[in-house]
Scaffold this motif. Structure first.
Motif, mmCIF file in Angstrom:
data_model
loop_
_atom_site.group_PDB
_atom_site.id
_atom_site.type_symbol
_atom_site.label_atom_id
_atom_site.label_comp_id
_atom_site.label_asym_id
_atom_site.label_seq_id
_atom_site.Cartn_x
_atom_site.Cartn_y
_atom_site.Cartn_z
ATOM 1 N N LEU A 173 0.858 -1.187 0.000
ATOM 2 C CA LEU A 173 0.000 0.000 0.000
ATOM 3 C C LEU A 173 0.894 1.237 0.000
ATOM 4 O O LEU A 173 1.761 1.386 0.868
ATOM 5 N N ASP A 229 -8.548 -3.863 -2.193
ATOM 6 C CA ASP A 229 -9.347 -3.249 -1.134
ATOM 7 C C ASP A 229 -8.456 -2.404 -0.232
ATOM 8 O O ASP A 229 -7.392 -2.852 0.182
ATOM 9 N N VAL A 230 -8.923 -1.209 0.072
ATOM 10 C CA VAL A 230 -8.218 -0.355 1.027
ATOM 11 C C VAL A 230 -9.231 0.109 2.063
ATOM 12 O O VAL A 230 -10.322 0.564 1.705
ATOM 13 N N ASN A 265 -9.719 0.179 -4.891
ATOM 14 C CA ASN A 265 -8.766 0.995 -5.659
ATOM 15 C C ASN A 265 -8.220 0.226 -6.845
ATOM 16 O O ASN A 265 -7.904 -0.961 -6.709
ATOM 17 N N SER A 288 -5.362 -1.218 -9.074
ATOM 18 C CA SER A 288 -3.982 -1.508 -8.691
ATOM 19 C C SER A 288 -3.104 -1.598 -9.925
ATOM 20 O O SER A 288 -3.599 -1.744 -11.036
ATOM 21 N N THR A 323 -1.259 -0.206 -4.777
ATOM 22 C CA THR A 323 -2.225 0.836 -5.088
ATOM 23 C C THR A 323 -1.861 2.064 -4.279
ATOM 24 O O THR A 323 -1.255 1.949 -3.212
ATOM 25 N N PHE A 338 -3.041 5.184 -2.097
ATOM 26 C CA PHE A 338 -4.150 5.721 -1.302
ATOM 27 C C PHE A 338 -3.802 7.169 -0.967
ATOM 28 O O PHE A 338 -2.844 7.429 -0.240
ATOM 29 N N ASN A 386 -5.075 -1.030 7.530
ATOM 30 C CA ASN A 386 -4.779 -1.869 6.361
ATOM 31 C C ASN A 386 -3.683 -2.898 6.633
ATOM 32 O O ASN A 386 -3.190 -3.526 5.706
#
Ligand code: ASN
Length: 567
Positions: free
Chosen positions: A35, A79-80, A91, A93, A108, A110, A136
């Motif tokens: 992330l 998923d975030v 999101n 990726s 991804t 954020f 996360n």
């Protein structure tokens, strides 16, 4: 060495074996999940009439069009967890091409709602970053934080304290020139950070810049525009990227050894601390005025050389400091020099320590200030307890001569494999003494090393007949997050083998299932809800109950015991 016995205690269902799903898992393990958290800074900036300002859309604009950041594979979402209400954001990726380490990194970006020039960040911003990581934590293998360079060393230090029992890499970076400038340092800094966060088990808050990876709380910004903007004057780099490889100095890597799960401490108290640089001719009245600021709880005093300050006429300076300390203010002595440590060798320095000023040893000002703000934020801390902890390393932020070191292999590969094999044999036979002996003789490195199946000693211990071995290896700093070639974590192996105590001990030490393992685990949990409940999957009531119990390691019995049983 085999992957574990997969004991089936009920005998009713056939347990999944690593061989069966190896092909499927092989694909999953080719990818690490990272992330990237974007907080702002020059790296994402674009020109505006009022000067450079942060711009949104970093992933689409700066990463998607660049082949080194995008292998062009079909886009998938990640998923975030976006906010405190735990809303999931899907999101888009991207994935890097294959790295020199045989793995790709899927990631991804954020973006925070408000992107900052880092000169405007404060403790609220640090809290926001820590919370984004915590929310996360179980979804990703590592984290990259994009941040401006101006206050980056402060943020690195602050996070190193705030992230408690960190078991995964957190790499902060930024750049001196924006990513969209033709000649920039952003591309290399970001790529290097992605590789470290995705591929190396360095469970520390680090700063990657200009091909070097530093322990975050040792860094300081040393250049306003040069690409070599950071240095860690009192601590060698944890890793250096030269040619096509990143070479890690494994001796230096800190690992959590307290068998506690990951947690965060937020809201550092930066409003009741101050920092004051001594200069020739400074008046005791000036120091006194700062120490009498409303609500002040701590002061970082930047002194000369090895920690010296003028005593003032009739010891006036010392008296000012001593009386503030009596009022409960913690005063910490750090040196203005770039390298070296505060030590009471001169009379002037010694009189400071006699007055109760704490020696900050070789901490940077950034490290000392954020550590003080962190200790002040901890519930139940007192001036005495804070003063004591300021001189002791809690995250490798200062040099203590007696710290345990983790050696990396000096020997040749066959020797290493031989040692690993005898380790594996001892673990499989529950021979704790042998395991301890091997670990002691300079073989700390093998804690996170893997055999041909990708199993680390923690994987093997997860199904060892002796839970004491698992406890011992965890307390030495073995990682609970590494996956073997079949994509399995030690926690999966323990639950799959039906070993509830092993499962509990791993959970207590911060282990969780990797998101790639969840589908298989959910399936297995239908047949054996109890042990999988302990691993964190399956029926909610069981999961809940296991989590509500206070499990503790009973050293006398060498077992996990629940709080209710203890009382
Ligand atoms: N002012 C910028 C910042 O800290 C400097 C940079 O990132 N190079 O946000």
């Amino acid at each position: 060495v085999s992957t574990g016995t997969n004991l089936d205690l009920t005998g009713t269902i056939k347990m999944e074996t690593p061989e069966l799903d190896a092909a499927k898992a092989e694909e999953a393990t080719q990818e690490s999940r990272v992330l990237i958290i974007m907080t702002g800074g020059t790296i994402c900036m674009q020109p505006s009439p009022s000067g450079f300002i942060p711009a949104r859309g970093f992933q689409e604009k700066c990463m998607a069009p660049v082949p080194t950041f995008n292998d062009g594979s079909a886009s998938a979402t990640m998923d975030v967890v976006a906010n405190a209400a735990r809303e999931i954001q899907e999101n888009p990726s991207l994935r890097t091409p294959m790295t020199a380490y045989g793995r790709q990194v899927r990631y991804t970006v954020f973006e925070f709602e408000e992107l900052l020039d880092s000169s405007s960040i404060d403790a609220r911003g640090w809290t926001q970053i820590a919370q984004a990581i915590e929310r996360n934590y179980t979804l990703f293998d590592g984290f990259v934080i994009l941040h401006g360079t101006d206050s980056l060393a402060y943020t690195c230090s602050a996070l190193s304290f705030m992230l408690q029992n960190l078991g995964k890499p957190v790499v902060l970076t930024g750049s001196q020139a924006p990513m969209l400038e033709l000649q920039n340092d952003a591309t290399d800094n970001l790529l290097g950070s992605l590789v470290v966060a995705g591929l190396f088990m360095i469970p520390e808050v680090c700063l990657y810049f200009n091909n070097r990876l530093f322990r975050g709380n040792r860094t300081t910004k040393v250049a306003a525009s040069d690409f070599a903007a950071f240095d860690a004057p009192n601590c060698a780099p944890l890793a250096v990227t030269n040619s096509m490889r990143t070479n890690v100095n494994w001796d230096m890597v800190h690992r959590p050894t307290s068998l506690e799960p990951f947690s965060i401490q937020t809201n550092l108290d930066t409003t009741h601390v101050a920092c004051l640089r001594i200069f020739p001719g400074i008046k005791p009245e000036m120091v006194d005025a700062v120490l009498k600021l409303d609500g002040l709880r701590g002061l970082i005093l930047e002194t000369f050389g090895a920690g010296n300050a003028p005593s003032g006429q009739d010891n006036a300076m010392i008296n000012v400091l001593a009386s503030a300390i009596k009022r409960g203010i913690v005063i910490v002595n750090v040196t203005q020099c770039l390298t070296g440590s505060v030590s009471p060798v001169y009379a002037t320095g010694m009189s400071l320590s006699r007055a109760g000023v704490v020696a900050g040893l070789d901490m940077t000002t950034e490290g000392a200030l954020t550590k003080l703000a962190y200790l002040l934020a901890l519930p139940e801390s007192t001036p005495e307890s804070i003063a004591k902890r300021m001189s002791v390393s809690i995250r490798g932020e200062l040099t203590e001569s007696s710290l345990p070191i983790f050696r990396h292999p000096d020997g040749t590969l066959p020797e290493r494999i031989q040692t690993l094999t005898s380790m594996g044999y001892a673990i499989a036979h529950g021979d704790l003494e042998k395991v301890q002996a091997i670990t002691k003789t300079e073989h700390h490195w093998l804690l996170n090393d893997a055999d041909y199946s990708g199993n680390t000693p923690i994987h093997l211990a997860a199904t060892s007949p002796s839970i004491k071995i698992l406890h011992f290896l965890l307390s030495q700093g073995g990682s609970v997050h590494l996956r073997n070639r079949a994509g399995r974590t030690p926690l999966f192996l323990a639950a799959n083998a039906g070993l509830s105590e092993h499962t509990l001990l791993l959970r207590k030490s911060g282990a969780h299932l990797h998101s790639d393992e969840r589908p298989a685990a959910e399936l297995l949990a239908r047949h054996r809800p109890f042990v999988w409940g302990m691993a964190g999957v399956g029926p909610k009531e069981i999961r809940q109950r296991e989590m509500e119990e206070e499990w503790e390691w009973d050293a006398g019995e060498n077992r996990m015991i629940s709080g209710s049983a203890l009382s």
